[in-house]
Design a protein around this motif. Structure first.
Motif, short mmCIF file in Angstrom:
data_model
loop_
_atom_site.label_atom_id
_atom_site.label_comp_id
_atom_site.label_asym_id
_atom_site.label_seq_id
_atom_site.Cartn_x
_atom_site.Cartn_y
_atom_site.Cartn_z
N TRP B 8 29.57 2.18 -37.77
CA TRP B 8 28.72 2.83 -36.79
C TRP B 8 27.56 3.49 -37.52
O TRP B 8 27.73 4.28 -38.44
N ASN B 9 26.39 3.13 -37.11
CA ASN B 9 25.20 3.66 -37.74
C ASN B 9 24.74 4.88 -36.94
O ASN B 9 24.57 4.80 -35.73
N GLN B 10 24.55 5.99 -37.61
CA GLN B 10 24.17 7.23 -36.90
C GLN B 10 22.87 7.06 -36.12
O GLN B 10 22.63 7.76 -35.15
N SER B 193 27.74 12.88 -27.45
CA SER B 193 28.01 12.79 -28.89
C SER B 193 28.95 11.63 -29.17
O SER B 193 29.60 11.09 -28.27
N TYR B 194 29.03 11.30 -30.42
CA TYR B 194 29.88 10.23 -30.93
C TYR B 194 31.31 10.32 -30.37
O TYR B 194 31.88 9.32 -29.92
#
Lengths: 272, 383
Positions: B8-10, B193-194
């Motif tokens: 997962w890329n921020q 959020s994530y």
């Protein structure tokens, strides 16, 4: 008694033979040429995705023991792009008839070549829409009789290799089913080529093109017609345009290197 | 395939509150879901989706292609999806026409993908629900689509994310039915959020190639997929096929295949379908609507409530499959249902089919390329 098996049989999907091509059709030959090329190169079929749209030629990949996409007319190169861009490590090979590739699929064909998509197209040109019963195609010669040109075709035919050269394909060659060694060699070159490769193989369709356009269902006579019209590139270079008007030039036309397509816009972290 | 824990890329997730264009919100929703392949062809009013994707997708490791036409878009999306991508395309009404062929293919080979269609009427960028039936019935042959109808920029984010999850779960195309009204509107969008985001990934087989049958599935369920290029030798053909993928000729095979392909959506509609009710508890009449019409309808319900009218609203998040159970439940308890939409009266047929046994159904339609005003709806529902 032991039964000897064709060494290429291992590449055929289990339970799918006999094939459904008409007696005398060239599609079986092209299937053989492709498998000979794969075998000679010792390629792993697990890493090849084969694609066929709709038509007689499009059935070739259905017999292959590979991951295969099949069944929609003309969209082969759109499929190929999705696979190749997402999984560039896979080799993608398209089997297309002339109708599939340059009639309904013409636009995709043009743009895949322009982008230099890294795939191989094996075009089987039988000069008509064969599976549907022998209608006029973009490759049918002027004045030919077909099921939809009972008074002769008044459409000019397309030289697909010339189109490919202009559009930006980086490997282009044309042979006929009577040239097995040349066909196999070209397919081998195409499979090893990085970039868009096109191998056109002119093929006899005795059932439809033969019977309606040439007034013979005899395989040999239909093939002879193709062979008589085929002129090697070296010889053609010395001939006038007039003499070449109803001839098919055979040989290798393009073999060059260009960057391959990875996406319409590609992020390069080093440049940022 | 996006592995949330590992790659997962921020940059994927712009967590926070934004003042954002609807089309952009859809892109952010797709990225949140793990979208890593997008193909599109220019068409107004969907262009901002392609434009933002062309910037955002490559920077998170995805592939962006502007195709030569919409047929390219849908087929490259379907094939990328079968190669493992979470793939999406976006278009508007006229472009959606071209995609029907590919939606038929994607349904037949069970390619999980998302198609966003900004409805716009013929030729111009009008507000409309004119394509609501096309979402469900556009392609030839047997299939079911899942179609979600957002009514705001926030819902363009939310439903695009949900659309990917449903596509993955059911191995089926999912259509996000957007509209000019919300696609070109800027408003508040909250990107969670994530930790707040749920990601669904398709099931892959744990069988070895020798034992794997690509279209063998439980009743009314999608089959587990096999990775491409790993020796599974899957045949993805439009022709009707056996469990092993081979082309079938027995007519009974056709029946069996499409019973499952349609059944996996229709028979799971309770899991798929979502609706939202407002002021339904004491309602004697109810507006049933979807998409941006929910907005003026909500205002009109409030206005009528101030007059003492006992009216409520049922918003259809899922337009297809028809959330029959929820609609029926509402119809059973009221005297009248209003079928509100921006077209000549299309989805009203579905509402009439489900409700007319229990209550009267009255259509409120407007087919001028302009959304209903709250006053127009208020006048129509005033006792």
């Amino acid at each position: 008694m032991s039964v000897k098996q064709n060494p290429l049989r291992k590449y055929i999907r289990d339970g799918n033979l006999p094939h459904f091509f008409c007696s005398g059709c060239g599609c079986g030959q092209v299937l053989n040429y492709f498998l000979k090329a794969v075998d000679d190169l010792d390629m792993n079929l697990d890493e090849i995705v084969t694609i066929g749209g709709v038509g007689c030629t499009a059935r070739i990949p259905v017999y292959l023991s590979t991951d295969t996409f099949h069944g929609v007319h003309g969209r082969t190169l759109a499929w190929a792009t999705g696979i190749k861009l997402y999984k560039p490590e896979l080799k993608v090979v398209i089997f297309a008839g002339d109708g599939d590739l340059v009639s309904i699929g013409g636009n995709h064909f043009l743009h895949a070549m322009r982008r230099n998509l890294d795939v191989t197209v094996i075009l089987v040109n039988n000069f008509n829409f064969a599976m549907t019963g022998g209608q006029v195609a973009p490759t049918t010669l002027f004045d030919s009789i077909t099921m939809t040109t009972p008074y002769g075709s008044k459409e000019n035919c397309l030289d697909i290799c010339k189109l490919a050269e202009t559009a930006g394909a980086t490997y282009v060659s044309r042979w006929n089913t009577d040239k097995p060694m040349q066909s196999v060699n070209s397919i081998k070159k195409a499979l090893q080529h990085k970039g868009f490769s096109l191998v056109e193989i002119m093929s006899q369709c005795p059932t439809n093109f033969g019977r309606y356009s040439l007034k013979t269902g005899d395989t040999k006579k239909v093939l002879d017609w193709i062979v008589d019209k085929s002129v090697p590139k070296a010889k053609a270079e010395k001939m006038s345009n007039e003499d070449l008007a109803d001839k098919f030039v055979i040989g290798e036309f393009v073999h060059t290197e260009k960057p391959v397509f990875l996406g319409t816009t590609v992020y390069n972290q080093d440049e940022k | 395939m996006i592995d949330k824990e590992n790659n997962w890329n921020q940059k994927r997730l712009k967590t926070g509150v934004h003042f954002m264009l609807g089309n952009y919100a859809a892109v952010e929703g797709a990225l949140a879901a793990g979208c890593d392949y997008f193909a599109g062809y220019p068409i107004t009013p969907a262009n901002e989706i392609s434009e933002r994707m062309s910037q955002r997708l490559p920077e998170v490791g995805g592939v962006f292609v502007q195709g030569e036409d919409e047929l390219f878009s849908i087929y490259s999306v379907a094939s990328a999806a079968l190669a493992g991508a979470k793939a999406m395309t976006a278009t508007a009404s006229a472009g959606f026409n071209y995609m029907q062929e590919g939606i038929g293919y994607a349904s037949a080979v069970e390619a999980p993908c998302v198609i966003l269609n900004v409805q716009r009427c013929r030729g111009e960028n009008f507000a409309t629900h004119a394509d609501v039936m096309q979402m469900r019935w556009g392609a030839s042959g047997d299939y079911e689509t899942i179609c979600l109808a957002p009514s705001s920029a926030q819902e363009l984010f939310d439903y695009t994310l949900l659309g990917f999850n449903l596509a993955e779960k059911y191995r089926n195309p999912v259509i996000i039915m957007s509209e000019t009204t919300i696609a070109l509107m800027r408003e508040r969008v909250l990107v969670p959020s994530y930790d707040e985001i749920e990601i669904v990934n398709r099931a892959y087989t744990d069988l070895q190639p020798d034992a794997y049958l690509p279209f063998k599935a439980e009743e009314n369920a999608p089959p587990p997929m096999a990775p491409l290029g790993k020796g599974y030798h899957t045949l993805y053909t439009l022709n009707y096929h056996n469990e092993d993928g081979s082309i079938e000729w027995d007519p009974k095979g056709y029946d069996k295949l499409y019973k499952r392909i349609t059944g996996k959506i229709w028979e799971n509609r309770k899991d798929i379908c979502r609706t939202e009710g407002y002021l339904l508890d004491d309602a004697e009449t109810v507006i049933i609507t979807y998409g941006s019409e929910v907005r003026p309808a909500m205002d009109a319900v409030r206005m009528a409530r101030e007059d003492g009218q006992k009216i409520g609203l049922l918003k259809l998040v899922t337009v297809w499959p028809v959330p029959e159970e929820d609609i029926r439940e509402v119809a059973k308890g009221v005297k009248k249902v209003y079928a509100l939409e921006m077209n000549i009266g299309k989805y009203a047929r579905e509402i009439e089919r489900v409700c007319s046994r229990y209550c009267t159904v009255e259509r409120i339609t407007k087919n001028q390329g302009i959304i209903h005003t709250k006053d127009e709806i208020y006048q129509a529902i005033k006792g």
